[in-house]
Design a protein around this motif. Structure first.
Motif, PDB file in Angstrom:
ATOM      1  N   SER A 143      -2.338  -5.030  27.360  1.00  0.00           N
ATOM      2  CA  SER A 143      -3.569  -5.071  28.147  1.00  0.00           C
ATOM      3  C   SER A 143      -3.940  -3.686  28.658  1.00  0.00           C
ATOM      4  O   SER A 143      -5.109  -3.282  28.614  1.00  0.00           O
ATOM      5  CB  SER A 143      -3.415  -6.041  29.332  1.00  0.00           C
ATOM      6  N   THR A 144      -2.936  -2.934  29.135  1.00  0.00           N
ATOM      7  CA  THR A 144      -3.187  -1.591  29.670  1.00  0.00           C
ATOM      8  C   THR A 144      -3.712  -0.655  28.591  1.00  0.00           C
ATOM      9  O   THR A 144      -4.733   0.024  28.768  1.00  0.00           O
ATOM     10  CB  THR A 144      -1.900  -1.010  30.281  1.00  0.00           C
ATOM     11  N   VAL A 145      -3.014  -0.611  27.455  1.00  0.00           N
ATOM     12  CA  VAL A 145      -3.443   0.257  26.362  1.00  0.00           C
ATOM     13  C   VAL A 145      -4.806  -0.178  25.834  1.00  0.00           C
ATOM     14  O   VAL A 145      -5.665   0.660  25.516  1.00  0.00           O
ATOM     15  CB  VAL A 145      -2.398   0.266  25.233  1.00  0.00           C
ATOM     16  N   GLY A 146      -5.026  -1.496  25.757  1.00  0.00           N
ATOM     17  CA  GLY A 146      -6.308  -2.001  25.273  1.00  0.00           C
ATOM     18  C   GLY A 146      -7.464  -1.579  26.164  1.00  0.00           C
ATOM     19  O   GLY A 146      -8.485  -1.068  25.680  1.00  0.00           O
ATOM     20  N   VAL A 147      -7.315  -1.769  27.476  1.00  0.00           N
ATOM     21  CA  VAL A 147      -8.386  -1.426  28.416  1.00  0.00           C
ATOM     22  C   VAL A 147      -8.616   0.076  28.456  1.00  0.00           C
ATOM     23  O   VAL A 147      -9.752   0.548  28.361  1.00  0.00           O
ATOM     24  CB  VAL A 147      -8.055  -1.965  29.826  1.00  0.00           C
ATOM     25  N   PHE A 148      -7.536   0.853  28.599  1.00  0.00           N
ATOM     26  CA  PHE A 148      -7.680   2.309  28.677  1.00  0.00           C
ATOM     27  C   PHE A 148      -8.249   2.879  27.379  1.00  0.00           C
ATOM     28  O   PHE A 148      -9.098   3.787  27.396  1.00  0.00           O
ATOM     29  CB  PHE A 148      -6.347   2.965  29.006  1.00  0.00           C
ATOM     30  N   GLY A 149      -7.772   2.379  26.248  1.00  0.00           N
ATOM     31  CA  GLY A 149      -8.283   2.866  24.968  1.00  0.00           C
ATOM     32  C   GLY A 149      -9.755   2.558  24.788  1.00  0.00           C
ATOM     33  O   GLY A 149     -10.530   3.410  24.324  1.00  0.00           O
ATOM     34  N   TYR A 150     -10.163   1.355  25.160  1.00  0.00           N
ATOM     35  CA  TYR A 150     -11.571   0.967  25.024  1.00  0.00           C
ATOM     36  C   TYR A 150     -12.451   1.745  25.999  1.00  0.00           C
ATOM     37  O   TYR A 150     -13.562   2.151  25.674  1.00  0.00           O
ATOM     38  CB  TYR A 150     -11.704  -0.535  25.252  1.00  0.00           C
ATOM     39  N   LEU A 151     -11.954   1.983  27.230  1.00  0.00           N
ATOM     40  CA  LEU A 151     -12.709   2.786  28.189  1.00  0.00           C
ATOM     41  C   LEU A 151     -12.895   4.221  27.694  1.00  0.00           C
ATOM     42  O   LEU A 151     -13.939   4.836  27.886  1.00  0.00           O
ATOM     43  CB  LEU A 151     -11.981   2.809  29.539  1.00  0.00           C
ATOM     44  N   LEU A 152     -11.868   4.720  27.026  1.00  0.00           N
ATOM     45  CA  LEU A 152     -11.889   6.117  26.588  1.00  0.00           C
ATOM     46  C   LEU A 152     -12.854   6.342  25.436  1.00  0.00           C
ATOM     47  O   LEU A 152     -13.555   7.361  25.379  1.00  0.00           O
ATOM     48  CB  LEU A 152     -10.473   6.536  26.184  1.00  0.00           C
ATOM     49  N   PHE A 153     -12.942   5.369  24.507  1.00  0.00           N
ATOM     50  CA  PHE A 153     -13.730   5.591  23.295  1.00  0.00           C
ATOM     51  C   PHE A 153     -14.897   4.623  23.119  1.00  0.00           C
ATOM     52  O   PHE A 153     -15.720   4.814  22.226  1.00  0.00           O
ATOM     53  CB  PHE A 153     -12.814   5.520  22.066  1.00  0.00           C
TER      54      PHE A 153
END
Length: 440
Positions: A276-286
């Motif tokens: 969930s953390t990687v998914g949210v941060f990755g989507y926010l970033l790109f």
């Protein structure tokens, strides 16, 4: 009790007889060790495509789906462990053999081999994406080698993957004992941690600097080809949680059922939190430019030399992690194939010629598949809607319904039936949507 060669290991007891031993504390596997062994075995290539599922489904539906699949995984592992303890088998294949005979055990082995083979193909695809770049929806994402040295024939996708196999993978897969890989495994875990930490820090900095894109909280049906297309994200998350053949032997070594349950539940919570953390941060970033392999996105210029260095560090750390994990999965796949093709021959490690040609043939097959398949998204969808969904949900549910040991409760059978129905329905819809898209 006598047993045939084909049944060797299927009728062995899960746990040895408990006897008082000196220094037993040092010999008993720890709960903490089981938790981290299970978690380490789960988090692999699946983490790369989690941000893309948020792009397809939206933030809220994707996070809810991760929680649902984590819950069903908990139910599934519970079925598997309880039926293991009630029987005489110590392996997943053995439990399937007790419930459905030799055919059930063989079907599970084939599913595991297909899933492992597909995972190794995904590893090479990711390595090729990072080293030589990829073209996603008309957008060229150059690889590290191309950014450093320019575009040449020797840093093309085919050459970079082949070079990785010859220089890194081949020397490691030629080791005949899995114990020889313990040091590379330790390094691979460290590299995975580096990836998660750096990528999360980059996303947090981007949030404070206002450089993140507004996330899509729910699916955007206006730009969606069809509603059924949303189901193509389900197999990706299912594949990310397909770890029962890793959980089973690790957790079942613990001496207490309560310890097994705790190890599995805590591992699921930990992995769901990381995904969930990687998914949210990755989507926010790109944002909407998020690719199926998020490592590809880390070729962007964040406005400083430090940003470029972090980008390269993120990509290289996970690529080297995959290179070092590759031999472990290859070892398991090679042993299963040898056992299937040559069940009555001597152990593979003691037969150099057979060991050599199986190893080379496997690497050749995986290399060709990695070149032909354009994206890990397609590989995830295929595996997640076929063999992975069987390993994760359909087989454990079938074991609970078969109930050869008479331990399944009414609630167990209801949950097993619901799990099989949902897994089968999502799989059929995902496969149908993929076929429709391919034809159109």
């Amino acid at each position: 009790m006598t047993k045939n060669v084909d049944d060797a290991g299927v009728l062995d007891r899960l746990l040895p007889e408990i006897r008082p031993l000196e220094n037993s504390r040092s010999r008993t596997p720890s709960v903490t060790g089981a938790v981290f062994n299970v978690s380490t075995s789960v988090i692999g290539a699946g983490i790369m495509s989690i941000p893309a599922t948020l792009k397809v489904l939206g933030v809220f539906p994707a996070l809810i789906l991760i929680l649902i699949i984590a819950f069903l995984s908990d139910v599934s592992v519970d079925f598997l462990l309880r039926h293991t303890l009630a029987g005489k088998s110590k392996t997943y294949a053995g439990v399937m053999g007790e419930a459905f005979g030799r055919g059930g055990s063989l079907l599970l082995q084939l599913s595991i081999m297909l899933t492992t083979l597909g995972t190794l193909v995904m590893y090479l695809i990711i390595i090729g994406d990072v080293l030589s770049g990829t073209n996603t929806d008309g957008t060229l994402h150059p690889g590290i080698l191309q950014q450093w040295f320019g575009i040449h024939w020797w840093n093309s996708r085919q050459c970079s993957i082949l070079g990785t196999i010859i220089l890194v993978v081949l020397p490691l897969v030629m080791l005949r004992r899995v114990e020889s890989l313990r040091f590379t495994s330790a390094v691979s875990v460290l590299l995975a941690v580096v990836f998660v930490i750096i990528s999360s820090v980059m996303a947090i900095i981007a949030i404070f600097e206002g450089k993140t894109e507004t996330p899509k909280l729910v699916p955007d049906f206006a730009h969606q080809a069809s509603f059924l297309e949303l189901f193509t994200a389900v197999p990706v998350i299912v594949t990310a949680f397909t770890f029962h053949f890793n959980v089973h032997p690790i957790a079942s070594e613990l001496s207490k059922t309560s310890d097994m349950t705790f190890a599995v539940k805590f591992s699921l919570i930990l992995c769901a939190a990381i995904y969930s953390t990687v998914g949210v941060f990755g989507y926010l970033l790109f944002g909407e430019s998020t690719t199926a392999d998020i490592l590809v996105n880390f070729n962007q210029n964040f406005g400083s030399e430090a940003g470029l260095l972090l980008n390269d560090t993120v990509r290289l750390s996970y690529v080297f992690h995959l290179m070092l994990v590759f031999p472990l999965l290859n070892f398991s796949l090679r042993c299963n194939i040898d056992e299937l093709l040559f069940p009555k021959r001597p152990p593979l490690a003691s037969h150099p010629a057979r060991f050599m040609w199986i190893t080379i043939s496997l690497l050749g097959l995986i290399y060709v598949a990695a070149i032909l398949i354009p994206s890990i998204w397609y590989s995830f969808q295929f595996i997640g809607s076929t063999s992975a969904v069987c390993i994760a949900f359909i087989f454990p549910g079938a074991i609970a319904l078969r109930d050869v040991h008479g331990i399944s409760t009414r609630r167990d059978k209801i949950m097993a039936s619901l799990m099989i129905f949902l897994a089968g329905l999502a799989s059929i819809i995902a496969i149908s949507s993929n076929i429709t898209n391919a034809v159109s």
